[in-house]
Design a protein around this motif. Structure first.
Motif, PDB file in Angstrom:
ATOM      1  N   HIS A   1      30.491 -50.649  19.677  1.00 49.34           N
ATOM      2  CA  HIS A   1      31.762 -51.318  19.931  1.00 49.34           C
ATOM      3  C   HIS A   1      32.627 -51.333  18.674  1.00 49.34           C
ATOM      4  O   HIS A   1      33.842 -51.105  18.741  1.00 49.34           O
ATOM      5  N   THR A   2      32.005 -51.555  17.517  1.00 51.79           N
ATOM      6  CA  THR A   2      32.741 -51.582  16.248  1.00 51.79           C
ATOM      7  C   THR A   2      33.328 -50.205  15.936  1.00 51.79           C
ATOM      8  O   THR A   2      34.481 -50.093  15.514  1.00 51.79           O
ATOM      9  N   VAL A   3      32.526 -49.149  16.119  1.00 48.00           N
ATOM     10  CA  VAL A   3      33.005 -47.785  15.871  1.00 48.00           C
ATOM     11  C   VAL A   3      34.164 -47.453  16.811  1.00 48.00           C
ATOM     12  O   VAL A   3      35.166 -46.846  16.404  1.00 48.00           O
ATOM     13  N   ALA A   4      34.049 -47.861  18.073  1.00 47.83           N
ATOM     14  CA  ALA A   4      35.105 -47.584  19.043  1.00 47.83           C
ATOM     15  C   ALA A   4      36.402 -48.291  18.655  1.00 47.83           C
ATOM     16  O   ALA A   4      37.489 -47.700  18.754  1.00 47.83           O
ATOM     17  N   LYS A   5      36.289 -49.529  18.210  1.00 48.76           N
ATOM     18  CA  LYS A   5      37.489 -50.258  17.794  1.00 48.76           C
ATOM     19  C   LYS A   5      38.115 -49.619  16.566  1.00 48.76           C
ATOM     20  O   LYS A   5      39.335 -49.513  16.451  1.00 48.76           O
ATOM     21  N   GLN A   6      37.258 -49.167  15.631  1.00 51.65           N
ATOM     22  CA  GLN A   6      37.754 -48.492  14.430  1.00 51.65           C
ATOM     23  C   GLN A   6      38.502 -47.216  14.818  1.00 51.65           C
ATOM     24  O   GLN A   6      39.571 -46.919  14.280  1.00 51.65           O
ATOM     25  N   PHE A   7      37.935 -46.461  15.748  1.00 52.63           N
ATOM     26  CA  PHE A   7      38.564 -45.226  16.205  1.00 52.63           C
ATOM     27  C   PHE A   7      39.924 -45.518  16.843  1.00 52.63           C
ATOM     28  O   PHE A   7      40.904 -44.813  16.594  1.00 52.63           O
ATOM     29  N   ASP A   8      39.975 -46.560  17.646  1.00 50.46           N
ATOM     30  CA  ASP A   8      41.240 -46.937  18.297  1.00 50.46           C
ATOM     31  C   ASP A   8      42.298 -47.309  17.259  1.00 50.46           C
ATOM     32  O   ASP A   8      43.480 -46.963  17.409  1.00 50.46           O
ATOM     33  N   ARG A   9      41.886 -47.991  16.213  1.00 47.43           N
ATOM     34  CA  ARG A   9      42.836 -48.374  15.166  1.00 47.43           C
ATOM     35  C   ARG A   9      43.361 -47.154  14.422  1.00 47.43           C
ATOM     36  O   ARG A   9      44.550 -47.084  14.086  1.00 47.43           O
ATOM     37  N   ILE A  10      42.464 -46.203  14.150  1.00 50.62           N
ATOM     38  CA  ILE A  10      42.900 -44.964  13.505  1.00 50.62           C
ATOM     39  C   ILE A  10      43.898 -44.236  14.382  1.00 50.62           C
ATOM     40  O   ILE A  10      44.928 -43.736  13.905  1.00 50.62           O
ATOM     41  N   CYS A  11      43.610 -44.165  15.671  1.00 52.57           N
ATOM     42  CA  CYS A  11      44.541 -43.520  16.610  1.00 52.57           C
ATOM     43  C   CYS A  11      45.891 -44.225  16.615  1.00 52.57           C
ATOM     44  O   CYS A  11      46.946 -43.576  16.674  1.00 52.57           O
ATOM     45  N   ASP A  12      45.876 -45.551  16.536  1.00 51.62           N
ATOM     46  CA  ASP A  12      47.133 -46.303  16.505  1.00 51.62           C
ATOM     47  C   ASP A  12      47.967 -45.919  15.283  1.00 51.62           C
ATOM     48  O   ASP A  12      49.198 -45.789  15.371  1.00 51.62           O
ATOM     49  N   VAL A  13      47.299 -45.753  14.141  1.00 54.57           N
ATOM     50  CA  VAL A  13      48.008 -45.340  12.928  1.00 54.57           C
ATOM     51  C   VAL A  13      48.591 -43.944  13.108  1.00 54.57           C
ATOM     52  O   VAL A  13      49.746 -43.677  12.745  1.00 54.57           O
ATOM     53  N   LEU A  14      47.810 -43.038  13.679  1.00 53.60           N
ATOM     54  CA  LEU A  14      48.278 -41.666  13.871  1.00 53.60           C
ATOM     55  C   LEU A  14      49.427 -41.600  14.872  1.00 53.60           C
ATOM     56  O   LEU A  14      50.325 -40.764  14.734  1.00 53.60           O
ATOM     57  N   VAL A  15      49.428 -42.465  15.855  1.00 53.39           N
ATOM     58  CA  VAL A  15      50.567 -42.554  16.777  1.00 53.39           C
ATOM     59  C   VAL A  15      51.793 -43.062  16.032  1.00 53.39           C
ATOM     60  O   VAL A  15      52.907 -42.534  16.192  1.00 53.39           O
ATOM     61  N   GLU A  16      51.591 -44.052  15.202  1.00 45.99           N
ATOM     62  CA  GLU A  16      52.700 -44.629  14.432  1.00 45.99           C
ATOM     63  C   GLU A  16      53.367 -43.589  13.534  1.00 45.99           C
ATOM     64  O   GLU A  16      54.590 -43.589  13.366  1.00 45.99           O
ATOM     65  N   PHE A  17      52.564 -42.671  12.987  1.00 44.60           N
ATOM     66  CA  PHE A  17      53.110 -41.644  12.099  1.00 44.60           C
ATOM     67  C   PHE A  17      53.404 -40.329  12.829  1.00 44.60           C
ATOM     68  O   PHE A  17      53.675 -39.313  12.200  1.00 44.60           O
ATOM     69  N   ASP A  18      53.325 -40.365  14.150  1.00 42.45           N
ATOM     70  CA  ASP A  18      53.709 -39.231  14.994  1.00 42.45           C
ATOM     71  C   ASP A  18      52.775 -38.031  14.849  1.00 42.45           C
ATOM     72  O   ASP A  18      53.206 -36.879  14.955  1.00 42.45           O
ATOM     73  N   TYR A  19      51.487 -38.282  14.651  1.00 42.41           N
ATOM     74  CA  TYR A  19      50.507 -37.208  14.686  1.00 42.41           C
ATOM     75  C   TYR A  19      49.783 -37.165  16.027  1.00 42.41           C
ATOM     76  O   TYR A  19      49.160 -36.172  16.372  1.00 42.41           O
ATOM     77  N   LEU A  20      49.845 -38.267  16.759  1.00 52.46           N
ATOM     78  CA  LEU A  20      49.380 -38.352  18.137  1.00 52.46           C
ATOM     79  C   LEU A  20      50.496 -38.973  18.970  1.00 52.46           C
ATOM     80  O   LEU A  20      51.339 -39.700  18.442  1.00 52.46           O
ATOM     81  N   GLU A  21      50.461 -38.696  20.270  1.00 47.32           N
ATOM     82  CA  GLU A  21      51.439 -39.302  21.162  1.00 47.32           C
ATOM     83  C   GLU A  21      50.756 -39.655  22.486  1.00 47.32           C
ATOM     84  O   GLU A  21      49.796 -38.985  22.887  1.00 47.32           O
ATOM     85  N   PRO A  22      51.225 -40.703  23.145  1.00 45.54           N
ATOM     86  CA  PRO A  22      50.654 -41.065  24.448  1.00 45.54           C
ATOM     87  C   PRO A  22      50.845 -39.935  25.454  1.00 45.54           C
ATOM     88  O   PRO A  22      51.903 -39.328  25.533  1.00 45.54           O
ATOM     89  N   ASN A  23      49.789 -39.658  26.194  1.00 47.41           N
ATOM     90  CA  ASN A  23      49.850 -38.621  27.221  1.00 47.41           C
ATOM     91  C   ASN A  23      48.774 -38.926  28.251  1.00 47.41           C
ATOM     92  O   ASN A  23      47.599 -38.659  28.024  1.00 47.41           O
ATOM     93  N   ASP A  24      49.170 -39.460  29.375  1.00 45.12           N
ATOM     94  CA  ASP A  24      48.209 -39.914  30.377  1.00 45.12           C
ATOM     95  C   ASP A  24      47.434 -38.771  31.017  1.00 45.12           C
ATOM     96  O   ASP A  24      46.413 -38.986  31.672  1.00 45.12           O
ATOM     97  N   THR A  25      47.923 -37.531  30.845  1.00 49.00           N
ATOM     98  CA  THR A  25      47.231 -36.401  31.460  1.00 49.00           C
ATOM     99  C   THR A  25      46.054 -35.930  30.620  1.00 49.00           C
ATOM    100  O   THR A  25      45.265 -35.113  31.067  1.00 49.00           O
ATOM    101  N   LYS A  26      45.963 -36.418  29.386  1.00 49.57           N
ATOM    102  CA  LYS A  26      44.888 -36.016  28.492  1.00 49.57           C
ATOM    103  C   LYS A  26      43.786 -37.072  28.476  1.00 49.57           C
ATOM    104  O   LYS A  26      44.022 -38.256  28.710  1.00 49.57           O
ATOM    105  N   HIS A  27      42.588 -36.644  28.159  1.00 50.04           N
ATOM    106  CA  HIS A  27      41.472 -37.576  28.042  1.00 50.04           C
ATOM    107  C   HIS A  27      41.770 -38.606  26.961  1.00 50.04           C
ATOM    108  O   HIS A  27      42.094 -38.263  25.846  1.00 50.04           O
TER     109      HIS A  27
END
Length: 206
Positions: free
Chosen positions: A8-34
């Motif tokens: 659970h801790t690793v998953a939360k850490q991963f989610d936080r990293i993804c949030d940072v990458l979204v904030e800096f435009d390296y990831l974007e929301p896309n419901d069609t992707k896993h």
């Protein structure tokens, strides 16, 4: 219970990293992707970088702060992303080889500050600040000066300098492959050629 807690801790850490990458435009929301996220164009460039400061390197590329530097100056500026001064060594501000390097390092530090603030906000481990302590020596070495002259008045052994140069070559090679700027690719390759000589080249062959 321990395994579930750690997972659970690793998953939360991963989610936080993804949030940072979204904030800096390296990831974007896309419901069609896993997982509901997809790589942006910036994200594909970030995939080619793998270092402790990969996000900072990517942001430096995005901002174009290295594009007007010559090979020795590029090597000097990028060295701040691989060097870590000894904690027990406290001295004056690092010497700068020229104004262009000083400006590039100032911009690098500003970008780092923004990233570090985001990491703190998302409760992630802070990123170590870029360290310009090797910029002067790296610039002189890449420009063709001898090892004795390069390390004169430096708080660094020859072995440590060679190890840092190897790390720098690796990062410059990543930068050459990640940038879309043709001039920067050529400059990065020229910087690699300038670094890989003498004792540095011999050490790599071993």
């Amino acid at each position: 219970s321990k395994i579930n807690s750690r997972t659970h801790t690793v998953a939360k850490q991963f989610d936080r990293i993804c949030d940072v990458l979204v904030e800096f435009d390296y990831l974007e929301p896309n419901d069609t992707k896993h997982g509901g996220l997809a790589l942006t164009e910036r994200g594909t460039s970030l995939m080619r970088l793998y270092s402790d400061k990969d996000l900072l390197t990517a942001e430096c590329l995005r901002a174009g702060i290295w594009e007007k530097l010559d090979a020795p100056s590029l090597a000097a500026a990028v060295s701040a992303l691989v060097h870590e001064s000894r904690r027990d060594v406290v001295g004056e501000a690092p010497r700068m080889p020229n104004r262009d390097v000083a400006d590039a390092l100032e911009e690098t530090h500003n970008l780092w500050s923004v990233i570090d603030d985001a990491l703190v906000q998302h409760r992630l481990t802070e990123m170590a600040a870029p360290d310009a302590g090797l910029a002067w020596a790296v610039h002189r070495w890449t420009a063709g000066q001898g090892l004795e002259a390069v390390l004169r008045d430096e708080e660094l052994t020859a072995g440590d300098f060679v190890r840092r140069c190897r790390q720098l070559v690796d990062l410059l090679d990543q930068i050459a492959g990640a940038t879309h700027h043709e001039g920067l690719t050529k400059t990065a390759k020229a910087a690699i050629a300038g670094i890989q000589r003498g004792v540095v080249a011999a050490d790599r062959l071993d």
